[in-house]
Design an enzyme around this catalytic site. Structure first.
Site, PDB file in Angstrom:
ATOM      1  N   ARG A  70       0.822  -1.218   0.000  1.00 49.82           N
ATOM      2  CA  ARG A  70       0.000   0.000   0.000  1.00 49.82           C
ATOM      3  C   ARG A  70       0.850   1.259   0.000  1.00 49.82           C
ATOM      4  NH1 ARG A  70      -2.696  -3.720   2.998  1.00 49.82           N
ATOM      5  NH2 ARG A  70      -1.661  -3.023   4.902  1.00 49.82           N
ATOM      6  N   GLU A 107       6.691  -9.526  16.140  1.00 48.32           N
ATOM      7  CA  GLU A 107       6.302  -9.973  17.478  1.00 48.32           C
ATOM      8  C   GLU A 107       6.572 -11.483  17.620  1.00 48.32           C
ATOM      9  OE1 GLU A 107       2.315  -8.938  18.398  1.00 48.32           O
ATOM     10  OE2 GLU A 107       2.495  -9.536  20.498  1.00 48.32           O
TER      11      GLU A 107
END
Ligand code: AMP
Length: 182
Positions: A70, A107
């Protein structure tokens, strides 16, 4: 407030309203900020590009590094508006020629980004562009990639920033601008 100030506020509210929050996408627990309603509105898209570009008028940007995927949507028009070239920062294996690569921690696990090794000339002044600043890992990795390639990062700019995720801290010491904050 001046009428221009009032108009700006109305536009900002319309930009914010055009970001759709989609719970549990792409996986449970993620509140995904969907920019497609904003992209589909010509006036809002033009305004977003204009306002993302304005802080860098006269900043001597020679290249925009746009982050897959994007970031490409914003990177190309911003590059044109700044009379700069466009450099694509992509997931591994997508760029056809010789690449440089950077690995970064997520993460859970890790990810990588690549850039064509020959895409930045010496002394390139680079603006890093993406749609969303979340934890900042992707943008920080992109800055490292640009610097490995000999470029100087002028700033990082985003359509929107998720303040609670504190991505700005990962970009400490770098100029960072976001049009909208959630
Ligand atoms: P980060 O590395 O955590 O800053 O993540 C940034 C990248 O992931 C950007 O390329 C975004 O497009 C995407 N991203 C992360 N979190 C979100 C979210 N909540 N909504 C939409 N896109 C996101």
């Amino acid at each position: 407030m001046t009428s221009t100030g009032t108009q700006d506020l109305v536009v900002e509210q319309r930009l914010r309203a055009a970001i759709r929050a989609v719970p549990d996408f792409p996986k449970p627990g993620i509140l995904f900020r969907d920019i497609t309603p904003l992209l589909a509105d010509h006036e809002l898209l033009a305004r977003a590009i204009r306002d993302m570009t304005a802080p860098f008028d006269g900043a001597g940007v020679t290249h925009v590094a746009a982050i897959e995927s994007r970031g490409f949507v914003f990177g190309a028009p911003i590059a044109l508006a700044l009379s700069a070239g466009l450099v694509l920062i992509r997931k591994p294996g997508k760029l056809p020629s010789r690449t440089t690569r950077v690995d970064y921690a997520l993460e859970y696990g890790s990810d990588s980004l690549e850039m064509h090794a020959d895409c930045l000339p010496p002394a390139a002044r680079v603006l890093v562009v993406d749609d969303v600043l979340a934890t900042g890992g992707t943008a920080a990795a992109t800055c490292r990639l640009v610097e490995q390639g000999g470029g100087m990062v002028v700033a990082c700019t985003f359509l929107l920033e998720l303040d609670a995720l504190r991505g700005r801290e990962r970009l400490e010491g770098r100029r960072t601008t976001s049009l909208l904050h959630f």
